[in-house]
Write a protein that holds these residues in place. Structure first.
Motif, PDB file in Angstrom:
ATOM      1  N   GLN A  51       0.814  -1.224   0.000  1.00 29.72           N
ATOM      2  CA  GLN A  51       0.000   0.000   0.000  1.00 29.72           C
ATOM      3  C   GLN A  51       0.843   1.269   0.000  1.00 29.72           C
ATOM      4  O   GLN A  51       0.400   2.312  -0.493  1.00 29.72           O
ATOM      5  CB  GLN A  51      -0.922  -0.008   1.219  1.00 29.72           C
ATOM      6  N   ALA A  52       2.056   1.182   0.544  1.00 29.84           N
ATOM      7  CA  ALA A  52       2.868   2.399   0.676  1.00 29.84           C
ATOM      8  C   ALA A  52       3.777   2.644  -0.523  1.00 29.84           C
ATOM      9  O   ALA A  52       4.496   3.633  -0.547  1.00 29.84           O
ATOM     10  CB  ALA A  52       3.712   2.303   1.957  1.00 29.84           C
ATOM     11  N   THR A  53       3.760   1.725  -1.480  1.00 29.55           N
ATOM     12  CA  THR A  53       4.686   1.869  -2.622  1.00 29.55           C
ATOM     13  C   THR A  53       3.917   1.792  -3.934  1.00 29.55           C
ATOM     14  O   THR A  53       4.299   1.065  -4.847  1.00 29.55           O
ATOM     15  CB  THR A  53       5.765   0.779  -2.576  1.00 29.55           C
ATOM     16  N   GLN A  54       2.826   2.518  -4.020  1.00 30.06           N
ATOM     17  CA  GLN A  54       1.977   2.445  -5.209  1.00 30.06           C
ATOM     18  C   GLN A  54       2.728   2.831  -6.485  1.00 30.06           C
ATOM     19  O   GLN A  54       2.446   2.316  -7.563  1.00 30.06           O
ATOM     20  CB  GLN A  54       0.748   3.374  -5.031  1.00 30.06           C
ATOM     21  N   SER A  55       3.714   3.696  -6.387  1.00 30.03           N
ATOM     22  CA  SER A  55       4.424   4.168  -7.575  1.00 30.03           C
ATOM     23  C   SER A  55       5.678   3.351  -7.884  1.00 30.03           C
ATOM     24  O   SER A  55       6.339   3.594  -8.892  1.00 30.03           O
ATOM     25  CB  SER A  55       4.811   5.650  -7.392  1.00 30.03           C
ATOM     26  N   ASN A  56       6.018   2.408  -7.037  1.00 32.59           N
ATOM     27  CA  ASN A  56       7.235   1.613  -7.244  1.00 32.59           C
ATOM     28  C   ASN A  56       6.831   0.167  -7.540  1.00 32.59           C
ATOM     29  O   ASN A  56       6.488  -0.598  -6.653  1.00 32.59           O
ATOM     30  CB  ASN A  56       8.123   1.671  -6.004  1.00 32.59           C
ATOM     31  N   LYS A  57       6.869  -0.212  -8.812  1.00 32.39           N
ATOM     32  CA  LYS A  57       6.388  -1.537  -9.216  1.00 32.39           C
ATOM     33  C   LYS A  57       7.244  -2.658  -8.652  1.00 32.39           C
ATOM     34  O   LYS A  57       6.731  -3.731  -8.338  1.00 32.39           O
ATOM     35  CB  LYS A  57       6.344  -1.615 -10.745  1.00 32.39           C
ATOM     36  N   LYS A  58       8.553  -2.425  -8.506  1.00 31.12           N
ATOM     37  CA  LYS A  58       9.415  -3.470  -7.973  1.00 31.12           C
ATOM     38  C   LYS A  58       9.053  -3.776  -6.516  1.00 31.12           C
ATOM     39  O   LYS A  58       8.953  -4.935  -6.112  1.00 31.12           O
ATOM     40  CB  LYS A  58      10.880  -3.064  -8.076  1.00 31.12           C
ATOM     41  N   LEU A  59       8.864  -2.725  -5.737  1.00 26.74           N
ATOM     42  CA  LEU A  59       8.480  -2.932  -4.345  1.00 26.74           C
ATOM     43  C   LEU A  59       7.075  -3.500  -4.244  1.00 26.74           C
ATOM     44  O   LEU A  59       6.782  -4.318  -3.360  1.00 26.74           O
ATOM     45  CB  LEU A  59       8.584  -1.624  -3.564  1.00 26.74           C
ATOM     46  N   GLN A  60       6.204  -3.075  -5.142  1.00 26.44           N
ATOM     47  CA  GLN A  60       4.859  -3.651  -5.175  1.00 26.44           C
ATOM     48  C   GLN A  60       4.916  -5.150  -5.414  1.00 26.44           C
ATOM     49  O   GLN A  60       4.217  -5.938  -4.763  1.00 26.44           O
ATOM     50  CB  GLN A  60       4.054  -2.987  -6.302  1.00 26.44           C
ATOM     51  N   LYS A  61       5.808  -5.536  -6.350  1.00 29.32           N
ATOM     52  CA  LYS A  61       5.941  -6.956  -6.667  1.00 29.32           C
ATOM     53  C   LYS A  61       6.445  -7.745  -5.455  1.00 29.32           C
ATOM     54  O   LYS A  61       5.970  -8.840  -5.160  1.00 29.32           O
ATOM     55  CB  LYS A  61       6.900  -7.130  -7.844  1.00 29.32           C
ATOM     56  N   ILE A  62       7.420  -7.146  -4.748  1.00 29.44           N
ATOM     57  CA  ILE A  62       7.940  -7.801  -3.543  1.00 29.44           C
ATOM     58  C   ILE A  62       6.834  -7.969  -2.503  1.00 29.44           C
ATOM     59  O   ILE A  62       6.702  -9.009  -1.857  1.00 29.44           O
ATOM     60  CB  ILE A  62       9.119  -7.001  -2.960  1.00 29.44           C
ATOM     61  N   GLY A  63       6.022  -6.936  -2.335  1.00 27.63           N
ATOM     62  CA  GLY A  63       4.913  -7.017  -1.386  1.00 27.63           C
ATOM     63  C   GLY A  63       3.933  -8.112  -1.739  1.00 27.63           C
ATOM     64  O   GLY A  63       3.458  -8.854  -0.870  1.00 27.63           O
ATOM     65  N   HIS A  64       3.618  -8.253  -3.036  1.00 28.03           N
ATOM     66  CA  HIS A  64       2.696  -9.298  -3.470  1.00 28.03           C
ATOM     67  C   HIS A  64       3.288 -10.685  -3.246  1.00 28.03           C
ATOM     68  O   HIS A  64       2.580 -11.628  -2.881  1.00 28.03           O
ATOM     69  CB  HIS A  64       2.329  -9.110  -4.937  1.00 28.03           C
ATOM     70  N   VAL A  65       4.600 -10.823  -3.505  1.00 26.59           N
ATOM     71  CA  VAL A  65       5.268 -12.118  -3.282  1.00 26.59           C
ATOM     72  C   VAL A  65       5.170 -12.506  -1.812  1.00 26.59           C
ATOM     73  O   VAL A  65       4.833 -13.648  -1.466  1.00 26.59           O
ATOM     74  CB  VAL A  65       6.746 -12.065  -3.727  1.00 26.59           C
ATOM     75  N   LEU A  66       5.477 -11.549  -0.932  1.00 21.88           N
ATOM     76  CA  LEU A  66       5.385 -11.836   0.493  1.00 21.88           C
ATOM     77  C   LEU A  66       3.974 -12.236   0.892  1.00 21.88           C
ATOM     78  O   LEU A  66       3.769 -13.196   1.648  1.00 21.88           O
ATOM     79  CB  LEU A  66       5.823 -10.616   1.306  1.00 21.88           C
ATOM     80  N   ALA A  67       2.982 -11.521   0.377  1.00 21.16           N
ATOM     81  CA  ALA A  67       1.593 -11.808   0.720  1.00 21.16           C
ATOM     82  C   ALA A  67       1.196 -13.207   0.268  1.00 21.16           C
ATOM     83  O   ALA A  67       0.528 -13.955   0.989  1.00 21.16           O
ATOM     84  CB  ALA A  67       0.661 -10.762   0.106  1.00 21.16           C
TER      85      ALA A  67
END
Length: 667
Positions: free
Chosen positions: A332-348
């Protein structure tokens, strides 16, 4: 003396003891050579404590006058001629008729020459108004007292009346030799009962080992072993005698007074005379306690395994909670950073997978012990399948599968537990996703057939070999894995599905043409009529900023959850101990309290009680690694409004914050 039932601290050695204990406490001992009980020698006090604390017949002679004490078990043997007058009486005055027999034995002990032992000794006494030949097994033992002559202050008599036993042995010797030989050589226990009152005619030694060495010949079963009357055995004997039909008992529990409970296999065989009339019953059986205890031991091992799995899940959930929170926060805190978004989804995704594995392990334990209860309501199968697909959407997307969902009609209703039905569909569809290579195709079909909802899940994946088809629903069964175990799993998901579907009155089957040719799972569930549901035109309420207190001794879990909730515009405070939590409730005044159960200084249930004793308007939410039904029930009893197992979904918490007073069902 103090009132009956109470003693001063100095007289605690006289507490209890039933009728005789009360009589001893009430006795005026100042009229004897012993005087006030508070000043009695310690050896006498200790011996009296033993006498009053046992169910075995015991008797004490003390001092030069041989002042007498005895317990409830002993009084039953001496008759009304001596009870209760024997209490406090001098020994010779009480036992004049047998004094020539017992005096030499008493003197031997008082002279410091040791103890006596007499087995089945004939000591005739006057009892119930007549002279009786009474047999006893008894010992006279010294009660040491350094202040007394020869170091012996008195005698402790441990005795049992064996009259019945001795007479029984005499009758047994006269029994016909053919019965004795036949029965005594039998490997199990045997006896013969005669007449409608079930009187003992004969019994072998194995039978006596079970019921104890009691006098049985000529007596009724109910009189010899009255303790079995409330265990159903007398009723069974009556039934066999009246009907003439054999009864067989398997692993039946049997409790005999004075012995450890056992288990028996037995047969009640009617004895029929030449006129086809039942005259008695032959009892034949075996003590199978060892076999039963071995089976119980296996079940105990299973129970310990289940407890271990529950503890393992608890220990894993605690570290998963901050990982879940961190993944949600990262996403939620990295809406503009796709790489970090991807990491967040992997963790989830990985946290979700681990959580599902733990839940599957616990479900096997709960289902095996019938600890799962279903919340049944009419539900649309189409919606349940859609929910299952939504939960698997990331996995399907990653493997680039094509999913075809054919629902004709799309409104098929069943009576079921929505959570468990979605779990079944998720497991079966997830199985297809897992074992179908990337880019594969999965077909889901919903139809009706002969009053059942029929759900078919087909894939073009690796298929199932013929030797595996019959075992695919068994626990821990999996197809052969490669060394990297790329498909993962524990081999328990399909077993859970089969059990849950059966609990819903349905069935599940599997078909496959063989390895590499895909597989097809078919679930059939009883169909029901669609419920009448009023249209709901109410829109969801707007999101509300709440004041929330997070309490958890796991700082990572507490801090990440607080950060996540703060990011949702809530006003959040954190406490790591019960004391900090109670102080924060007063100073911060939160609306909602997210409370861990396993706190170091006070558990969460106790904290909840402290809060509710002071405030009645707080919404308490239990966050815990334990999710057994008993844990949910305990949370409810402690006053919690909601109960969640870690790691909790943010969406679940938001539902609590927005609908706590209306839509969500509390614990």
């Amino acid at each position: 003396m103090p009132p009956e039932g109470r003693t001063s601290p100095a007289l605690n050695f006289l507490s209890g003891g039933g009728e005789m204990g009360a009589l001893i406490r009430a006795y005026d001992w100042d009229t004897t050579s012993l005087g006030n009980p508070e000043h009695w020698p310690q050896p006498l006090k200790t011996s009296l404590r033993i006498l009053l604390s046992t169910g075995h017949p015991m008797f004490i002679w003390w001092g030069p006058d041989l002042i007498q004490f005895y317990n409830d078990a002993y009084r039953r043997s001496i008759g009304p001629e001596r009870h209760p007058s024997a209490l406090g009486q001098k020994g010779q005055e009480c036992w004049q008729e047998i004094w020539p027999i017992i005096k030499p034995q008493i003197d031997l002990v008082l002279d410091g020459q040791g103890h006596t032992w007499n087995e089945n000794q004939l000591v005739p006494i006057t009892r119930h108004g007549k002279r009786e030949d009474v047999y006893w097994t008894y010992s006279y033992g010294p009660i040491d007292d350094p202040q007394a002559k020869n170091g012996v202050g008195g005698l402790l008599v441990v005795c049992s009346e064996t009259t019945e036993q001795v007479l029984a042995e005499q009758r047994m010797k006269a029994a016909e030799s053919r019965w004795r030989t036949l029965f005594d050589q039998a490997p199990g226990f045997m006896c013969v009962l005669q007449g409608p009152e079930h009187r003992f005619e004969y019994a072998n030694k194995n039978y006596f080992e079970i019921i104890g060495q009691r006098d049985i010949l000529g007596k009724r079963v109910i009189d010899v072993v009255p303790e079995v009357s409330n265990q159903g055995f007398i009723q069974l004997l009556d039934q066999v005698y009246l009907t003439g039909k054999t009864y067989k008992g398997v692993e039946t529990p049997l409790s005999i007074a004075g012995a450890e409970p056992i288990y028996i296999d037995f047969v009640y065989q009617p004895i029929i005379d030449e006129h086809d009339k039942v005259t008695g019953i032959l009892v034949d059986g075996y003590n199978v306690t060892k076999r039963v205890k071995f089976s119980q031991s296996l079940r105990e091992q299973d129970r310990r395994k289940d407890e271990f799995l529950a503890m393992l899940a608890h220990e894993l959930r605690n570290p998963l909670a901050p990982i879940r929170n961190a993944s949600e926060l990262l996403t939620q805190a990295t809406q503009s950073n796709k790489k970090l978004q991807k990491i967040g989804h992997v963790l989830a995704r990985q946290v979700t997978q681990l959580t599902r594995l733990m839940d599957d392990l616990l479900d096997i334990s709960r289902i095996s012990r019938n600890r799962i209860s279903l919340t049944v309501e009419p539900l649309n199968v189409f919606n349940a399948i859609e929910m299952a697909l939504e939960s698997l959407s990331n996995s399907i997307k990653l493997k680039r599968h094509t999913v075809n969902f054919d629902a004709t009609p799309s409104t098929v209703f069943i009576n079921g537990d929505l959570t468990r039905i979605v779990q079944c569909f998720s497991n079966v569809i997830g199985n297809a996703v897992k074992y179908t290579p990337p880019g594969g195709e999965i077909d889901i079909k919903l139809a009706t057939e002969q009053g059942s909802a029929v759900i078919t899940v087909s894939d073009n994946g690796c298929g199932i070999s013929q030797d595996m088809l019959n075992n695919v629903f068994e626990l821990f069964v999996q197809a052969k894995q490669t060394l990297d175990r790329s498909q993962g799993g524990l081999g328990i998901g399909l077993n859970i599905v089969q059990r849950l579907v059966k609990m819903h009155g349905g069935s599940i089957s599997v078909a496959s043409e063989g390895t590499g040719l895909g597989s097809r799972f078919t679930i059939c569930l009883p169909q029901t009529v669609a419920p009448n549901v009023a249209a709901d035109n109410n829109s969801a309420p707007a999101k509300i900023a709440r004041s929330i207190l997070v309490v958890d001794d796991n700082k990572d879990a507490a801090d990440t959850l607080a950060e996540l909730l703060t990011f949702q515009a809530h006003n959040v405070a954190v406490a790591y101990t019960a004391q900090q939590a109670l102080e924060a409730v007063d100073s911060f005044e939160p609306e909602f309290i997210l409370l861990d159960i396993g706190l170091p200084d006070m558990n969460g249930y106790e904290v909840a009680q402290c809060i509710l004793n002071k405030y009645s308007d707080k919404v308490l939410v239990a966050l815990t690694g334990y999710g057994q039904p008993s844990d949910v029930s305990r949370a409810k009893d402690a006053g919690f409004n909601f109960h969640f197992t870690k790691p909790v979904m943010l969406s679940d918490l938001e539902n609590v914050f927005n609908f706590a007073e209306s839509s969500l069902e509390p614990v």
